[in-house]
Scaffold this active site. Structure first.
Site, short mmCIF file in Angstrom:
data_model
loop_
_atom_site.label_atom_id
_atom_site.label_comp_id
_atom_site.label_asym_id
_atom_site.label_seq_id
_atom_site.Cartn_x
_atom_site.Cartn_y
_atom_site.Cartn_z
N GLY A 1 0.97 -1.45 0.00
CA GLY A 1 -0.03 -0.12 0.05
C GLY A 1 0.91 1.34 -0.07
O GLY A 1 1.91 1.11 -0.62
N SER A 2 0.48 2.19 0.83
CA SER A 2 1.36 3.45 0.88
C SER A 2 2.82 3.13 1.29
O SER A 2 3.90 3.62 0.53
CB SER A 2 0.83 4.72 1.72
N GLY B 1 4.40 0.33 2.24
CA GLY B 1 5.22 -1.06 1.66
C GLY B 1 5.75 -0.38 0.18
O GLY B 1 6.74 -0.88 -0.10
N LYS C 1 7.13 2.25 19.67
CA LYS C 1 6.18 2.50 18.42
C LYS C 1 4.75 2.38 18.72
O LYS C 1 3.90 3.21 18.10
CB LYS C 1 6.67 1.88 17.56
#
Ligand code: KPL
Length: 316
Positions: A9-10, A12, A198
């Protein structure tokens, strides 16, 4: 190195595009994005401008030296099945906690990682880099219950140490491969703390930006800042309850840093909301709330609001 990015997607696609500067990369994602990359290459815009030509397909290739998993946390099980027997090493760069355990049900040699680059899907074949962050990767020892399940199965106890050692060496090689491609990379020996750090950043930024409709940088001020820092504090507290050494100050400093480096980014959860898609709220705020032994009121409220929105959209 032969790298497959599973879940392009974005984020990756951004990682795959950068890795393609130094390695043979195959992106695995959905059409029409994959189709556009096959036709005209992958264009990165924004803070990093680059056109690369990775292979792009909708199913996993038969072999790779490294599979970088960037799917949504709720797609980890199907990623594990799809990659089974097809990659020598696997690295998760996903949001949320527990992804490596799920991957290890089907795959050997799984490394853990986090990524704070900002990425925005613009149109098929085009992804914008909205912030240069950092990749942190390293070995993640099996949990106690994974270890005892395996010992029961295999009747041996010394394999765990050998695996840890091989994983640490592999993390060094994978880190070098990322750096070779110009990606800011740290190889860490404390991945469990890093994953919780994170998680604190995502628990602070993702639901608040998804609910307010603002880019990450807007959380540096006003009421939203109180909510975001409150969620980061709660996550750090739950981490400590779990025996993880994550001081409140460290979680807040990480949040501050990511808000700065990705100020212009729309978080992945805001992008999901804009597109009417299911979010990763269960793997982020849901995960924190499920493990808390004392109430985490800010996290629970954010979780419930995002879940209510998902239900209203019929995606939950
Ligand atoms: O991980 C992210 C996300 O959006 O999911 C950050 C680092 C917060 C960037 O927006």
């Amino acid at each position: 190195m032969n790298v497959v990015v599973f879940g392009a997607g974005s984020l990756g696609s951004l990682m795959g595009g950068l890795l393609a500067r130094a390695h043979d990369v195959t992106l695995v994602g959905r059409d029409p994005h994959m189709e556009a990359v096959r036709r005209s290459g992958l264009e990165l815009t924004g803070e990093i401008e680059l056109v690369t030509d990775p292979d792009a397909r909708t199913d996993a290739p038969s072999a790779a030296d490294l599979a970088v998993v960037t799917t949504k946390a709720f797609d980890t099980e199907s990623a594990a099945r799809a990659l089974s027997g097809r990659a020598d090493r696997v690295l998760s760069l996903q949001n949320g906690l527990g992804n490596e355990e799920v991957l290890r049900t089907e795959l050997d040699r799984v490394l853990a990682g986090t990524c704070t680059y900002g990425a925005l899907y613009r149109e098929p074949g085009v992804v914008e880099c909205t912030g240069r962050g950092e990749v942190v990767l390293g070995a993640l020892p099996e949990t106690k219950s994974e270890r005892s399940d395996r010992d029961d199965r295999e009747g041996c106890t010394d394999r765990a140490d050998r695996v840890d050692c091989a994983d640490r060496a592999a993390a060094g090689r994978m880190g070098a491969a990322f750096r070779e491609a110009g990606i800011e990379t740290t190889i860490a020996g404390d991945m469990i703390e890093r994953l919780w750090e994170k998680l604190a950043v995502n628990a602070a930024i993702n639901p608040v930006t998804a609910l307010t409709g603002t880019p990450n940088g807007a959380l540096r001020t006003d009421e939203a800042n109180r909510l975001a820092t409150g969620a980061a504090r709660e996550t750090a507290r739950v981490a400590r309850e779990e025996g993880i050494d994550l001081a409140e100050g460290r979680a807040l400093a990480a949040l501050e840093e990511v808000l700065g480096t990705t100020a212009a980014n729309d978080s992945s959860m805001l992008q999901d909301r804009r597109q009417g898609r299911r979010t990763e709220i269960d793997a982020i705020s849901g995960y924190v709330a499920d493990r808390a032994s004392e109430p985490v009121p800010i996290t629970e409220t954010l979780r419930d609001l995002v879940r209510a929105w998902e239900r209203s959209q019929g995606v939950r």
